[in-house]
Design a protein around this motif. Structure first.
Motif, PDB file in Angstrom:
ATOM      1  N   GLU B 219       0.793  -1.308  -0.134  1.00  0.00           N
ATOM      2  CA  GLU B 219      -0.089   0.052  -0.017  1.00  0.00           C
ATOM      3  C   GLU B 219       0.820   1.211   0.061  1.00  0.00           C
ATOM      4  OE1 GLU B 219      -3.491   0.173   0.100  1.00  0.00           O
ATOM      5  OE2 GLU B 219      -3.293  -1.949  -0.473  1.00  0.00           O
ATOM      6  N   TYR B 220       1.893   1.050   0.817  1.00  0.00           N
ATOM      7  CA  TYR B 220       2.551   2.330   0.891  1.00  0.00           C
ATOM      8  C   TYR B 220       3.437   3.003  -0.366  1.00  0.00           C
ATOM      9  CZ  TYR B 220       7.520   0.382   1.479  1.00  0.00           C
ATOM     10  OH  TYR B 220       8.497  -0.184   1.273  1.00  0.00           O
ATOM     11  N   TYR B 223       0.875   4.437  -2.306  1.00  0.00           N
ATOM     12  CA  TYR B 223       0.328   5.752  -1.714  1.00  0.00           C
ATOM     13  C   TYR B 223       1.505   6.773  -2.339  1.00  0.00           C
ATOM     14  CZ  TYR B 223      -0.428   9.487   1.385  1.00  0.00           C
ATOM     15  OH  TYR B 223      -0.439  10.765   2.143  1.00  0.00           O
ATOM     16  N   HIS B 238      12.253   4.411  -0.723  1.00  0.00           N
ATOM     17  CA  HIS B 238      11.247   3.699  -0.223  1.00  0.00           C
ATOM     18  C   HIS B 238      11.141   2.272  -0.155  1.00  0.00           C
ATOM     19  CE1 HIS B 238       8.733   7.488   0.182  1.00  0.00           C
ATOM     20  NE2 HIS B 238       9.905   8.067  -0.312  1.00  0.00           N
TER      21      HIS B 238
END
Lengths: 314, 326
Positions: B219-220, B223, B238
């Motif tokens: 999910e991140y 996002y 990330h």
């Protein structure tokens, strides 16, 4: 659709042909080609005594005067020897056939031993659990933290020094199978234990227990068949690894002796002649070894994709 | 945390004790120290006397304790061949092996991260497929064959690079001579490092790719994409950060494994390190040196594994230390 048109029960062979696995196999050209090559190598090497033109183990058929003839397509070759001869005057084609046979036998037997030890320990650890499980898995962790090759090198080196190379060479094949077989059991034990832990909670195991079946029967006849797919996936990779390990050990002079060479020992004896230009003694067995391991690895990759997509991290 | 640390240390000590017991059993059964000491021409009576003096008639357990006591003080016996303490012989060879491992590690780290990330971002691109195909071929070629192939191509055919030895080394301090300080040194270490890296590189490319693909689904990452962060930042800052944990764990264990593969590489390239020395010691039945090698290598394995486990426990917040220590 064909099964609806067919009358009567499909035979076992038909059912295998129509299964998902066979379907994905037929749709995957890499897997098909790999299997065909593997079967060709396996059958030819197992039939080595029949198809090889010479017997490389028979000193009477070897003439040192024939040594280092190049393969048939290179100038200065002898038509009798298709792939040339090695440093001792053995026909390379025959020696490779016999050598591949040895490499395959050692690889398969070693993995058989690994599977037997690992599956038994995994089943017991997973099914019984508790303190025993704890101890066995701790042992597996420790065993895994040492590289197999390192353990095998040290074990074989000490064995060789202890028994002398004469006796060692005689039983080298058993030592190799034993050490490669014992060193890798945790691979199986861990996976089997994990699946046993998942299967143990299912209803069919409860019902088997209620019916009064013994622990041994439940483990082998009920849980084991349901844990087979990860075992298959590991087995292919393990066979490839075992063949590489055997070749590496033989290359170091800690495996099969030059008088009874596997692919690794052939490459090793050819290495001394590579500087004088006799590349074929090393190169041809090397290519056979790489192709053999590669097709097994490719089959393993395909099997992993089909059977257990979650196992990719191996 | 402390309980876990203590338990992990106890396990490490237990494993070292087991290794030392194996080492002692080998020493006890392999070769005769008396013959190495005095030769054949001594009478049976003097032999017995010497045996008593050397403590060779003591019980197995007493002898083991003595062996252990000496080992803890860094005395693992004297090499029959070199006529000097076995530990010194190994320590002299250790830098050559460690530099080889270091060179291979540089290659692995430098190549596996970009290749792994690339194949994960563009799994269907032709280049990614080529890399994945090459990686499975790489896994299938034994280290010694890669080494021989490179010698044949670069040393025999084209004669660009030397095929054996360490070449001109520059003395640093103590027993440490380095290959990384002269051009000749670099040219000697290049081929062995590539050969040693060749077996691990495909494994790491595949591992990083697999981990990265999993993280990219999370999910991140979605996002971050939605926020409009530059893809490069997403991939390398990330996502990569979260793939490194398993990579470090596997990597730490593989450093130990690489020590085993140095034996193969060193044999092919006649690299004067510990692995080459070990095989020579085996051929000479130099028991103290064999045992010392076993203990030093066992020590390296135990230390790297313990450190990796501790780092993993420290870094990964999801590891339940209390349970792992149980």
């Amino acid at each position: 659709m064909s099964s609806m048109v067919d009358t009567g029960e499909p035979t076992r062979l038909q059912r295998i042909w129509q299964s998902n696995m066979a379907y994905s196999f037929r749709r995957n050209p890499v897997a098909v080609v790999s299997l065909v090559i593997f079967l060709i190598i396996a059958v030819m090497s197992l039939l080595a005594p029949v198809i090889a033109p010479f017997d490389p183990y028979d000193p009477a058929s070897i003439d040192i005067m024939n040594s280092e003839y190049p393969p048939a397509w290179v100038e200065g070759s002898e038509p009798e020897f298709i792939l040339g001869t090695d440093d001792q005057g053995r026909d390379l084609w025959s020696t490779i056939l016999y050598g591949t046979r040895l490499s395959l036998i050692i690889g398969l037997c070693a993995v058989g031993l690994q599977a037997f030890l690992g599956i038994s320990i995994g089943l017991i650890a997973g099914y019984i659990g508790g303190r025993l499980d704890n101890i066995l898995m701790r042992l597996a962790d420790i065993q895994l933290s040492f590289s197999t090759l390192m353990v095998a090198i040290i074990f074989l080196a000490v064995t060789q020094a202890m028994f002398g190379s004469e006796t060692f060479n005689q039983y080298a094949i058993f030592f190799l199978i034993a050490v490669i077989g014992v060193a890798e059991w945790p691979q199986y034990a861990r996976t089997v234990r994990a699946t046993v832990l998942a299967e143990k909670r299912k209803e069919y195991v409860d019902s088997a227990r209620v019916l009064g079946f013994g622990a041994g029967r439940i483990m082998v006849r009920h849980i084991l068949p349901n844990s087979l797919s990860p075992i298959f996936v590991i087995s292919t990779v393990q066979v490839a690894n075992a063949i590489i390990s055997e070749a590496s050990l033989s290359f170091l002079g800690l495996g099969m002796p030059p008088s009874q060479p596997s692919l690794g020992s052939l490459i090793s004896s050819g290495f001394d002649y590579i500087f004088s230009g006799s590349w074929w003694i090393t190169a041809i067995p090397g290519v056979v070894l790489v192709v053999l391991v590669l097709v097994i690895n490719l089959l393993g990759d395909w099997m992993r994709d089909v059977l257990n997509p979650k196992l990719y991290k191996g | 945390m402390l309980a876990y640390l203590v338990k992990r240390l106890f396990q490490a000590i237990a494993v070292m004790l087991a290794i030392s017991l194996i080492g002692f059993a080998i020493q006890d059964n392999l070769g005769d120290p008396l013959r190495e000491l005095v030769g054949q021409s001594v009478s049976e009576e003097t032999r017995q006397q010497l045996r008593d003096e050397l403590g060779l008639n003591d019980s197995f357990f007493t002898q083991y304790l003595r062996f252990l006591g000496n080992a803890v003080q860094g005395d693992l016996g004297t090499s029959y061949f070199f006529k000097e303490p076995a530990v010194d012989v190994i320590l002299k060879k250790l830098p050559a092996t460690l530099e080889l491992v270091f060179g291979a590690t540089l290659i692995i780290v430098g190549l596996s991260v970009p290749l792994g990330v690339y194949t994960a971002i563009k799994p269907n691109h032709v280049l990614a497929k080529v890399i994945m195909g090459a990686s499975i071929v790489g896994i299938s070629i034994p280290v010694f064959l890669t080494a021989i192939l490179m010698i044949y191509v670069f040393s025999v055919e084209y004669q660009w690079l030397p095929s054996y030895g360490r070449g001109d080394v520059v003395h640093v301090f103590g027993y440490w001579d380095t290959n990384f300080a002269s051009l000749d040194g670099w040219s000697h270490i290049l081929l062995p490092s590539i050969a040693l890296a060749s077996i691990m590189l495909p494994l790491f490319v595949r591992l990083i790719r697999a981990e990265m693909m999993e993280v990219l689904q999370s999910e991140y990452v979605k996002y971050a994409k939605a926020k409009g962060i530059h893809p490069f930042r997403i991939y390398f800052v990330h996502a990569l950060k979260n793939t490194l944990l398993p990579v470090i764990t596997v990597g730490g264990v593989q450093i130990g494994t690489m020590v085993a593969y140095t034996i193969l590489t060193e044999t092919v390239f006649q690299w004067p390190g510990m692995g080459f020395m070990f095989l020579e010691a085996v051929n000479r039945v130099d028991t103290p040196l064999i045992v010392a090698y076993l203990i030093v290598v066992g020590f390296i394995f135990v230390v790297t594994n313990t450190i990796v486990d501790l780092i993993y426990g420290l870094v990964n917040p999801t590891v339940n230390l209390a349970r792992m220590g149980a």
